[in-house]
Design an enzyme around this catalytic site. Structure first.
Site, PDB file in Angstrom:
ATOM      1  N   HIS A 166       0.833  -1.213   0.000  1.00  0.00           N
ATOM      2  CA  HIS A 166       0.000   0.000   0.000  1.00  0.00           C
ATOM      3  C   HIS A 166       0.869   1.266   0.000  1.00  0.00           C
ATOM      4  O   HIS A 166       2.062   1.186  -0.316  1.00  0.00           O
ATOM      5  CB  HIS A 166      -0.995  -0.053   1.161  1.00  0.00           C
ATOM      6  CG  HIS A 166      -1.621  -1.422   1.298  1.00  0.00           C
ATOM      7  ND1 HIS A 166      -2.617  -1.852   0.474  1.00  0.00           N
ATOM      8  CD2 HIS A 166      -1.325  -2.480   2.118  1.00  0.00           C
ATOM      9  CE1 HIS A 166      -2.941  -3.104   0.796  1.00  0.00           C
ATOM     10  NE2 HIS A 166      -2.177  -3.510   1.783  1.00  0.00           N
ATOM     11  N   GLU A 196      -2.076   0.196   8.030  1.00  0.00           N
ATOM     12  CA  GLU A 196      -1.199  -0.847   7.493  1.00  0.00           C
ATOM     13  C   GLU A 196      -0.048  -0.256   6.687  1.00  0.00           C
ATOM     14  O   GLU A 196       1.080  -0.742   6.772  1.00  0.00           O
ATOM     15  CB  GLU A 196      -2.009  -1.810   6.614  1.00  0.00           C
ATOM     16  CG  GLU A 196      -1.170  -2.964   6.054  1.00  0.00           C
ATOM     17  CD  GLU A 196      -1.925  -3.814   5.048  1.00  0.00           C
ATOM     18  OE1 GLU A 196      -3.137  -3.572   4.850  1.00  0.00           O
ATOM     19  OE2 GLU A 196      -1.299  -4.709   4.453  1.00  0.00           O
ATOM     20  N   HIS A 209       2.933  -7.054   4.627  1.00  0.00           N
ATOM     21  CA  HIS A 209       1.557  -6.637   4.841  1.00  0.00           C
ATOM     22  C   HIS A 209       1.136  -6.913   6.271  1.00  0.00           C
ATOM     23  O   HIS A 209       1.800  -7.641   7.011  1.00  0.00           O
ATOM     24  CB  HIS A 209       0.611  -7.398   3.885  1.00  0.00           C
ATOM     25  CG  HIS A 209       0.715  -6.953   2.470  1.00  0.00           C
ATOM     26  ND1 HIS A 209      -0.153  -6.055   1.894  1.00  0.00           N
ATOM     27  CD2 HIS A 209       1.619  -7.269   1.507  1.00  0.00           C
ATOM     28  CE1 HIS A 209       0.191  -5.835   0.631  1.00  0.00           C
ATOM     29  NE2 HIS A 209       1.278  -6.559   0.370  1.00  0.00           N
ATOM     30  N   GLU A 220       1.907 -11.723   5.650  1.00  0.00           N
ATOM     31  CA  GLU A 220       0.903 -11.053   6.485  1.00  0.00           C
ATOM     32  C   GLU A 220       1.413 -11.189   7.912  1.00  0.00           C
ATOM     33  O   GLU A 220       1.294 -12.245   8.528  1.00  0.00           O
ATOM     34  CB  GLU A 220      -0.476 -11.705   6.314  1.00  0.00           C
ATOM     35  CG  GLU A 220      -1.052 -11.588   4.903  1.00  0.00           C
ATOM     36  CD  GLU A 220      -1.643 -10.208   4.605  1.00  0.00           C
ATOM     37  OE1 GLU A 220      -1.526  -9.298   5.443  1.00  0.00           O
ATOM     38  OE2 GLU A 220      -2.235 -10.054   3.517  1.00  0.00           O
TER      39      GLU A 220
HETATM   40 ZN    ZN Z   1      -1.980  -5.362   2.700  1.00  0.00          ZN
END
Ligand code: ZN
Length: 270
Positions: A66, A104, A159, A234
């Site tokens: 992102h 995030e 992430h 993640e």
């Molecule tokens: Zn993400």
């Protein structure tokens, strides 16, 4: 995308060290014969001893998921781009956040910088897919192709998940499409296992998805389009209170970055 240029150019210049003035000046130049030549001054007592050239540093691309400006530019991040599976998906997304509002994109950027510093100290050349946490994009297809373009040995996407509050733990994702052939896919699996094994020291494996901290998916363009061993990590579930506490804490992020680095170095055999 345009601001990827200087980073790539800087990397290529760094990789082309044999032609840079500083690198050339620092290396002794052996004479053609290996000894003094007939035209050398009589005071010359010995030819310079050639020194072995150092092995080139491996390159690793870190992809902080992102970006801080994505939320303000839906016209950019919602544009369709190739997904590496024959279809399209949005250029990028805004990402998730903890319930307290820690985003995030800030988490991924901070972890990536901490990893970059550690890997650089370990002699690894690091290329980031974005230069800061204030821009928009780049799109997932651009991120996914960068590692192949710079000759990287590995790609690590960073992430934080946004799953249900009851789920906890990290998981490492590979593409399930075998997009770059079985050899690269095997490398991706090895990278995933190395990172999983390191991360378990600081965070439990996911109790809500995947198997023993590993998962594979067909829908992630950043993995499908990669030409090198590639994973997404993640690092935890930002909607889970326990994970959120760790991920919003600089010390927690430092511990995560340290273990991710251990995993990458193990994969590289360093
Ligand atoms: Zn993400």
């Amino acid at each position: 995308m345009r601001w990827l240029g200087p980073g790539v150019i800087a990397l290529l210049l760094a990789l082309a060290g044999c032609s840079s003035p500083s690198a050339t000046a620092s290396r002794p130049v052996p004479s053609a014969s290996g000894t003094s030549t007939s035209t050398a001054p009589s005071t010359t007592t010995a030819a310079p001893t050639p020194t072995p050239l150092a092995a080139p540093a491996p390159v690793v691309v870190l992809d902080p998921g992102h970006n801080g400006g994505n939320g303000a530019h839906p016209e950019v991040v919602n544009a369709p781009v190739p997904d590496g599976a024959g279809g399209t998906k949005p250029c990028n997304t805004t990402g998730t956040a903890t319930d307290a509002g820690y985003p995030e994109h800030a988490f991924t950027w901070d972890v990536a910088v901490r990893m970059r510093d550690r890997l650089t100290d370990a002699g690894v050349e690091v290329v980031l897919t974005r230069p800061d946490d204030a821009g928009v994009g780049p799109c997932v297809d651009v991120r996914g192709q960068l590692a192949g373009q710079v000759g990287a040995a590995a790609f690590v996407g960073i992430h934080g998940d946004g799953a249900g509050a009851g789920g906890r733990g990290f998981h490492v994702i590979t593409s399930s499409l075998d997009p770059a052939g079985p050899q690269i896919a095997a490398g991706s699996s090895a990278l995933a296992v190395a990172i999983r094994d390191a991360m378990t020291a600081v965070e439990p494996v996911s109790d809500y998805t995947g198997s023993d901290g590993l998962d594979s998916r067909p829908d992630l363009a950043g993995l499908n389009l990669n030409a090198v061993p590639a994973v997404y990590v993640e690092c935890g579930n930002m909607r889970n209170a326990d994970d959120a506490t760790r991920m919003a804490d600089p010390a927690g992020r430092d511990a995560i970055a340290a273990k991710l680095t251990v995993g990458v170095l193990a994969f590289l055999g360093r």
